[in-house]
Design an enzyme around this catalytic site. Structure first.
Site, PDB file in Angstrom:
ATOM      1  N   THR A  75       0.829  -1.213   0.000  1.00 47.45           N
ATOM      2  CA  THR A  75       0.000   0.000   0.000  1.00 47.45           C
ATOM      3  C   THR A  75       0.857   1.254   0.000  1.00 47.45           C
ATOM      4  O   THR A  75       1.994   1.252   0.488  1.00 47.45           O
ATOM      5  CB  THR A  75      -0.939   0.024   1.230  1.00 47.45           C
ATOM      6  OG1 THR A  75      -1.838   1.126   1.102  1.00 47.45           O
ATOM      7  CG2 THR A  75      -0.189   0.170   2.538  1.00 47.45           C
TER       8      THR A  75
ATOM      9  N   ASP B 127      -7.482  -4.331  -0.289  1.00 45.35           N
ATOM     10  CA  ASP B 127      -8.282  -3.450  -1.122  1.00 45.35           C
ATOM     11  C   ASP B 127      -9.603  -3.210  -0.413  1.00 45.35           C
ATOM     12  O   ASP B 127     -10.228  -4.147   0.087  1.00 45.35           O
ATOM     13  CB  ASP B 127      -8.514  -4.032  -2.512  1.00 45.35           C
ATOM     14  CG  ASP B 127      -8.867  -2.926  -3.499  1.00 45.35           C
ATOM     15  OD1 ASP B 127      -7.968  -2.112  -3.816  1.00 45.35           O
ATOM     16  OD2 ASP B 127     -10.022  -2.848  -3.947  1.00 45.35           O
TER      17      ASP B 127
ATOM     18  N   GLY C  18      -9.802   9.039   4.557  1.00 50.45           N
ATOM     19  CA  GLY C  18     -10.793   8.746   3.521  1.00 50.45           C
ATOM     20  C   GLY C  18     -12.168   9.313   3.848  1.00 50.45           C
ATOM     21  O   GLY C  18     -12.323  10.493   4.173  1.00 50.45           O
ATOM     22  N   TYR C  19     -13.177   8.461   3.792  1.00 51.03           N
ATOM     23  CA  TYR C  19     -14.567   8.885   3.996  1.00 51.03           C
ATOM     24  C   TYR C  19     -14.974   8.908   5.477  1.00 51.03           C
ATOM     25  O   TYR C  19     -16.151   9.114   5.787  1.00 51.03           O
ATOM     26  CB  TYR C  19     -15.505   7.955   3.209  1.00 51.03           C
ATOM     27  CG  TYR C  19     -15.277   7.996   1.708  1.00 51.03           C
ATOM     28  CD1 TYR C  19     -15.869   8.987   0.926  1.00 51.03           C
ATOM     29  CD2 TYR C  19     -14.456   7.070   1.084  1.00 51.03           C
ATOM     30  CE1 TYR C  19     -15.647   9.043  -0.449  1.00 51.03           C
ATOM     31  CE2 TYR C  19     -14.222   7.112  -0.295  1.00 51.03           C
ATOM     32  CZ  TYR C  19     -14.821   8.100  -1.053  1.00 51.03           C
ATOM     33  OH  TYR C  19     -14.595   8.160  -2.403  1.00 51.03           O
TER      34      TYR C  19
ATOM     35  N   ASN D  56      -1.107   3.962   0.957  1.00 49.93           N
ATOM     36  CA  ASN D  56      -2.057   4.730   1.761  1.00 49.93           C
ATOM     37  C   ASN D  56      -1.612   4.697   3.237  1.00 49.93           C
ATOM     38  O   ASN D  56      -1.672   3.654   3.895  1.00 49.93           O
ATOM     39  CB  ASN D  56      -3.456   4.107   1.590  1.00 49.93           C
ATOM     40  CG  ASN D  56      -4.522   4.855   2.353  1.00 49.93           C
ATOM     41  OD1 ASN D  56      -4.306   5.284   3.474  1.00 49.93           O
ATOM     42  ND2 ASN D  56      -5.685   4.992   1.729  1.00 49.93           N
TER      43      ASN D  56
HETATM   44  P1  ITT Z   1      -3.414   1.380  -1.912  1.00 55.17           P
HETATM   45  O1  ITT Z   1      -4.094   0.825  -3.154  1.00 55.17           O
HETATM   46  O2  ITT Z   1      -2.025   1.850  -2.177  1.00 55.17           O
HETATM   47  O3  ITT Z   1      -3.504   0.446  -0.754  1.00 55.17           O
HETATM   48  P2  ITT Z   1      -5.673   3.181  -1.894  1.00 55.17           P
HETATM   49  O4  ITT Z   1      -6.096   4.316  -1.008  1.00 55.17           O
HETATM   50  O5  ITT Z   1      -5.739   3.414  -3.382  1.00 55.17           O
HETATM   51  O6  ITT Z   1      -4.205   2.721  -1.468  1.00 55.17           O
HETATM   52  P3  ITT Z   1      -7.753   1.252  -2.179  1.00 55.17           P
HETATM   53  O7  ITT Z   1      -7.594   1.144  -3.636  1.00 55.17           O
HETATM   54  O8  ITT Z   1      -7.996   0.002  -1.376  1.00 55.17           O
HETATM   55  O9  ITT Z   1      -6.490   1.913  -1.508  1.00 55.17           O
HETATM   56  O10 ITT Z   1      -8.924   2.304  -1.903  1.00 55.17           O
HETATM   57  C1  ITT Z   1      -9.404   2.430  -0.622  1.00 55.17           C
HETATM   58  C2  ITT Z   1     -10.226   3.701  -0.540  1.00 55.17           C
HETATM   59  O11 ITT Z   1     -11.474   3.420   0.090  1.00 55.17           O
HETATM   60  C3  ITT Z   1      -9.519   4.719   0.355  1.00 55.17           C
HETATM   61  O12 ITT Z   1      -8.666   5.553  -0.407  1.00 55.17           O
HETATM   62  C4  ITT Z   1     -10.704   5.446   0.962  1.00 55.17           C
HETATM   63  O13 ITT Z   1     -11.189   6.407   0.068  1.00 55.17           O
HETATM   64  C5  ITT Z   1     -11.749   4.347   1.097  1.00 55.17           C
HETATM   65  N1  ITT Z   1     -11.589   3.650   2.395  1.00 55.17           N
HETATM   66  C6  ITT Z   1     -11.244   2.350   2.582  1.00 55.17           C
HETATM   67  N2  ITT Z   1     -11.158   2.080   3.895  1.00 55.17           N
HETATM   68  C7  ITT Z   1     -11.450   3.207   4.532  1.00 55.17           C
HETATM   69  C8  ITT Z   1     -11.498   3.573   5.893  1.00 55.17           C
HETATM   70  O14 ITT Z   1     -11.195   2.717   6.867  1.00 55.17           O
HETATM   71  N3  ITT Z   1     -11.821   4.818   6.194  1.00 55.17           N
HETATM   72  C9  ITT Z   1     -12.114   5.714   5.238  1.00 55.17           C
HETATM   73  N4  ITT Z   1     -12.067   5.475   3.925  1.00 55.17           N
HETATM   74  C10 ITT Z   1     -11.735   4.222   3.574  1.00 55.17           C
END
Ligand code: ITT
Length: 197
Positions: free
Chosen positions: A8, A70, A154-155, A10
């Protein structure tokens, strides 16, 4: 000590995964420790597909034990969007603020009792380009009319937990660590890791 590379970029997600596995004897690294790995294209149609792509790609490049996670938000009134596009919802240059703004705009006129949503997390563990374990977790909630709180990422400022009538942005991170989609998935992964390590 075993190394676990979390596939990741993130930092919010990484922080939560590290906390949820903190009692394991694991050195947890991530893509920022492996800048030579090219960007991973999330071409899957499902969270499970994308988690698998992340874990297997990083396994290929590092030869280490790897974890792909994901996750995303499904909103019933939006036909379960943004789903796998959660991080890219507001288009090129997307960030958490713009994604939250778009979500609120798309839900204009939708009353609170029709704003049901669910976070989902799929986690895949791999080694030697083979999948060792797959788990998933869910967390139901309601999308707020306006953002509240600074916790999480995120959200989270828009995601109300009905039991508390507060968003994950407002709730203490220890509560999210107990009830979130990621926590539910990792609780199962912990059982696997206990036997595996
Ligand atoms: P990686 O692929 O590098 O792990 P990413 O942010 O692109 O990072 P994802 O494709 O899994 O990861 O997208 C996850 C998104 O969903 C994240 O960016 C948030 O917008 C949302 N999300 C997932 N889990 C969350 C959480 O616990 N709290 C808030 N938003 C969340």
């Amino acid at each position: 000590m075993n190394e676990l590379v979390v596939a990741t970029t993130n930092q919010g997600k990484l922080r939560e995964i590290k906390d949820l596995l903190s009692d394991f004897n694991l050195k947890i690294t991530s893509l920022s420790d492996y800048p030579q790995i090219p960007p991973i294209e999330e071409t899957g149609q499902t969270f499970a597909d994308n988690a698998e792509i992340k874990a297997l790609t990083v396994s290929h490049f590092t030869g280490k034990l790897t974890m792909g996670e994901d996750s995303g938000l499904e909103v019933q009134a939006l036909n379960n969007n943004p789903g796998v596009f959660s991080s890219r919802y507001s288009g090129p240059g997307a960030n958490d603020f713009k994604n939250n703004q778009k979500l609120l705009a798309d839900l204009t006129g939708v009353p609170l009792d029709q704003r049901q949503a669910c976070y989902q997390s799929c986690v895949v563990l791999a080694r030697n380009e083979k999948i060792l374990s797959r788990v998933q977790g869910f967390c139901p909630g309601i999308i707020a009319m306006e953002p509240k709180g600074q916790n999480g990422f995120g959200y989270d400022p828009l995601f109300i937990i009905p039991e508390y009538q507060k968003t994950f942005g407002e709730l203490d991170p220890s509560i999210k660590a107990r009830i979130s989609h990621r926590s539910k998935a990792l609780q199962q992964m912990r059982t696997f890791l206990d036997g595996y390590l």
